[in-house]
Design a protein around this motif. Structure first.
Motif, PDB file in Angstrom:
ATOM      1  N   UNK A  58     -35.035  -1.258  17.979  1.00 43.38           N
ATOM      2  CA  UNK A  58     -36.071  -1.237  16.943  1.00 43.38           C
ATOM      3  C   UNK A  58     -35.401  -1.401  15.600  1.00 43.38           C
ATOM      4  N   UNK A  59     -35.017  -2.610  15.226  1.00 42.16           N
ATOM      5  CA  UNK A  59     -34.262  -2.808  14.006  1.00 42.16           C
ATOM      6  C   UNK A  59     -34.997  -2.255  12.805  1.00 42.16           C
ATOM      7  N   UNK A  60     -34.362  -1.329  12.120  1.00 35.67           N
ATOM      8  CA  UNK A  60     -34.873  -0.826  10.853  1.00 35.67           C
ATOM      9  C   UNK A  60     -35.905   0.249  10.988  1.00 35.67           C
ATOM     10  N   UNK A  61     -36.782   0.193  11.998  1.00 31.50           N
ATOM     11  CA  UNK A  61     -37.884   1.138  12.098  1.00 31.50           C
ATOM     12  C   UNK A  61     -37.447   2.582  12.154  1.00 31.50           C
ATOM     13  N   UNK A  62     -36.700   2.983  13.214  1.00 36.27           N
ATOM     14  CA  UNK A  62     -36.284   4.365  13.313  1.00 36.27           C
ATOM     15  C   UNK A  62     -35.434   4.811  12.133  1.00 36.27           C
ATOM     16  N   UNK A  63     -34.546   3.941  11.647  1.00 37.21           N
ATOM     17  CA  UNK A  63     -33.717   4.327  10.512  1.00 37.21           C
ATOM     18  C   UNK A  63     -34.565   4.617   9.295  1.00 37.21           C
ATOM     19  N   UNK A  64     -35.571   3.812   9.072  1.00 37.31           N
ATOM     20  CA  UNK A  64     -36.443   4.037   7.937  1.00 37.31           C
ATOM     21  C   UNK A  64     -37.200   5.351   8.085  1.00 37.31           C
ATOM     22  N   UNK A  65     -37.649   5.654   9.289  1.00 36.80           N
ATOM     23  CA  UNK A  65     -38.374   6.895   9.523  1.00 36.80           C
ATOM     24  C   UNK A  65     -37.457   8.094   9.315  1.00 36.80           C
ATOM     25  N   UNK A  66     -36.219   8.008   9.776  1.00 40.86           N
ATOM     26  CA  UNK A  66     -35.271   9.103   9.568  1.00 40.86           C
ATOM     27  C   UNK A  66     -35.046   9.348   8.084  1.00 40.86           C
ATOM     28  N   UNK A  67     -34.888   8.273   7.335  1.00 40.60           N
ATOM     29  CA  UNK A  67     -34.676   8.406   5.893  1.00 40.60           C
ATOM     30  C   UNK A  67     -35.910   8.990   5.213  1.00 40.60           C
ATOM     31  N   UNK A  68     -37.083   8.498   5.598  1.00 42.78           N
ATOM     32  CA  UNK A  68     -38.317   9.014   5.012  1.00 42.78           C
ATOM     33  C   UNK A  68     -38.501  10.492   5.353  1.00 42.78           C
ATOM     34  N   UNK A  69     -38.173  10.849   6.577  1.00 43.88           N
ATOM     35  CA  UNK A  69     -38.245  12.251   7.002  1.00 43.88           C
ATOM     36  C   UNK A  69     -37.373  13.133   6.117  1.00 43.88           C
ATOM     37  N   UNK A  70     -36.111  12.740   5.949  1.00 39.61           N
ATOM     38  CA  UNK A  70     -35.191  13.528   5.122  1.00 39.61           C
ATOM     39  C   UNK A  70     -35.632  13.559   3.662  1.00 39.61           C
ATOM     40  N   UNK A  71     -36.106  12.442   3.173  1.00 34.80           N
ATOM     41  CA  UNK A  71     -36.571  12.357   1.787  1.00 34.80           C
ATOM     42  C   UNK A  71     -37.701  13.357   1.532  1.00 34.80           C
ATOM     43  N   UNK A  72     -38.704  13.349   2.398  1.00 33.54           N
ATOM     44  CA  UNK A  72     -39.835  14.263   2.236  1.00 33.54           C
ATOM     45  C   UNK A  72     -39.415  15.716   2.457  1.00 33.54           C
ATOM     46  N   UNK A  73     -38.547  15.931   3.440  1.00 35.07           N
ATOM     47  CA  UNK A  73     -38.087  17.300   3.711  1.00 35.07           C
ATOM     48  C   UNK A  73     -37.339  17.885   2.525  1.00 35.07           C
ATOM     49  N   UNK A  74     -36.497  17.080   1.876  1.00 31.51           N
ATOM     50  CA  UNK A  74     -35.737  17.580   0.729  1.00 31.51           C
ATOM     51  C   UNK A  74     -36.645  17.857  -0.465  1.00 31.51           C
ATOM     52  N   UNK A  75     -37.690  17.059  -0.647  1.00 35.94           N
ATOM     53  CA  UNK A  75     -38.669  17.364  -1.699  1.00 35.94           C
ATOM     54  C   UNK A  75     -39.308  18.720  -1.422  1.00 35.94           C
ATOM     55  N   UNK A  76     -39.710  18.934  -0.167  1.00 34.75           N
ATOM     56  CA  UNK A  76     -40.325  20.209   0.195  1.00 34.75           C
ATOM     57  C   UNK A  76     -39.385  21.378   0.019  1.00 34.75           C
TER      58      UNK A  76
END
Length: 486
Positions: free
Chosen positions: A25-43
């Motif tokens: 899944x080129x790019x998909x999972x990596x993008x989700x992992x980054x988005x997950x960490x990004x939102x988690x760190x904001x929280x």
């Protein structure tokens, strides 16, 4: 029961004996992992700051029995002199509560890390990411309830940590992310992929720090905690829906399958087995260095705001502004180092990790003796690439160890790193408690010395790699008998 255990072990052994099939899944999972960490760190940034203010206020009122009017300035992001006479006593009490809270919060993840790395070889990486995020979300919701109940003292914050500690928290989630990246990423791109996660952490922290003070000033602590909980809900929903399992051969697992002590046995057997070229020693030394950097993170993070209040008389908005600039500098510095040193000049991960530890040592040394705000910003400049050490150590290990061992290695690092949050609060908080009046910078000096010891560890690894290459170069191929195997 014995038959069930045998079947489980056979599944694990079969899974480890075959070549892993990964989901393309080129790019998909990596993008989700980054988005997950990004939102988690904001929280995390929003909730930790608001909860810190509430803990200071509740300790002042419920535990030290001062009036609500006298303690109310602790709830404000603006620092006033009206609480100056209360500051030391309140901080000491909150430090004590925070120590107990953090030990409880990280005890569960420390235990779970022993099992889940090898467990994920059979049952997949996604549960290691989704379930901890679910627990963090529940804890955030409980924090909102706690903030609305003024009758609850600071010790109730320990209850808030229960969902996080039972589901593994950040420690288990990071293991899942690293294993997921190891499945999907080739060794050449591993350093960049590790950096992408660090960039997500940096951006989330910056945005959280920048918006935190204005939000606290305009809507108050309760609504900030509510926003943080909403961000966690979004992160959990996005990850649970769109993140794909990186192992196509993963089979569903049960709670009973997690606590299988054969998993620990397999992890220990694979990580402690003899390896050529001093690889086992290199693994242990690098794991120790990475774990010590984790010790510093968990030891200093909870004290930085109180240290700035005590030493430099900063208000919350001053600290959040500094935190945001610090993360921006770290983002720019880390990106430049990776692009310039690694992409252009081809400097290896080990060398850059050593530079990173040196950067961190200089940062804490300057903070130790800082007496003015500009010196803290100077320290931030020196620390501009101090966050590269742990991700690049993991990237280095991915490149020198067999791919089938990586989940177990990450589990070992997670298990040892999981102990650090248990050791950090007693060590750092007790040191700060006993030196807050005489030398509050003692915790910063300790951190500088630990980073210096990590530099020595990495130099030992450099020597071992030089020694192993020297043996190979000077030994005839037909007489090689693995004398330098451990």
């Amino acid at each position: 029961m014995g038959e069930t255990m045998t079947q489980e072990e056979e599944q694990i052994l079969e899974r480890n004996s075959n070549t892993d099939t990964v989901v393309e899944s080129p790019g998909g999972p990596n993008f989700i992992l980054e988005l997950n960490l990004f939102l988690t760190m904001i929280g995390i940034t929003l909730s930790s700051t608001a909860l810190s203010n509430i803990m200071l206020y509740r300790a002042c009122v419920h535990s030290l029995h001062h009036s609500a009017e006298e303690c109310h300035p602790f709830l404000s992001p603006e620092r006033t002199n009206s609480t100056k006479h209360l500051e030391v006593d309140v901080q000491k009490y909150v430090t004590y509560v925070g120590t107990v809270k953090e030990i409880f919060e990280y005890l569960g993840p420390a235990i779970l890390c022993l099992f889940l790395g090898v467990w994920s070889d059979t049952h997949g990486r996604k549960p290691l990411i989704v379930w901890p995020l679910f627990g963090i979300t529940l804890s955030a919701m409980l924090a909102v309830v706690y903030s609305m109940m003024d009758s609850l003292g600071p010790w109730w914050t320990i209850v808030l940590s229960a969902p996080t500690t039972l589901t593994g928290g950040i420690s288990v989630m990071v293991i899942g992310m690293y294993c997921c990246l190891s499945d999907m990423t080739n060794k050449k791109s591993m350093s960049f992929r590790m950096m992408s996660l660090e960039i997500a952490v940096a951006l989330g922290t910056v945005i959280g720090s920048l918006v935190c003070s204005p939000l606290l000033k305009s809507i108050g602590n309760v609504y900030v905690l509510l926003i943080a909980a909403s961000v966690y809900v979004l992160a959990y929903s996005v990850t649970n829906i769109w993140l794909q399992e990186s192992l196509a051969t993963a089979i569903p697992g049960t709670l009973a399958s997690v606590f299988n002590f054969s998993l620990i046995k397999m992890m220990i057997t694979d990580c402690f087995k003899r390896r050529p070229d001093y690889l086992r020693t290199q693994l242990f030394v690098l794991t120790a260095a990475s774990s010590l950097s984790t010790l510093i993170i968990y030891g200093v993070t909870g004290l930085q705001y109180m240290y700035a209040r005590q030493k430099l008389h900063w208000a919350l908005k001053d600290f959040n502004q500094f935190s945001a600039i610090n993360v921006i500098l770290a983002f720019i510095g880390s990106s430049l180092v990776v692009v310039v040193f690694q992409r252009i000049f081809k400097v290896n991960d080990l060398t850059v990790s050593t530079m990173s530890f040196a950067s961190a040592a200089g940062d804490f040394a300057i903070r130790t003796f800082a007496v003015a705000s500009w010196q803290m910003y100077l320290a931030a400049c020196v620390a501009s690439f101090s966050g590269l050490s742990s991700p690049l150590i993991r990237s280095f290990l991915v490149k020198i160890l067999p791919s089938e061992d990586m989940a177990k290695v990450f589990a070992l690092m997670g298990a040892i790193g999981g102990i650090m949050p248990l050791l950090a609060p007693p060590l750092y908080n007790s040191l700060y408690y006993n030196t807050i009046s005489s030398f509050p910078g003692a915790v910063m000096l300790l951190s500088s010395c630990i980073n210096a010891s990590c530099i020595i560890m990495l130099l030992v690894v450099v020597y071992l790699r030089w020694k192993s290459k020297r043996v190979i170069n000077f030994e005839p191929a037909n007489s090689f008998n693995n004398d330098h195997e451990e």
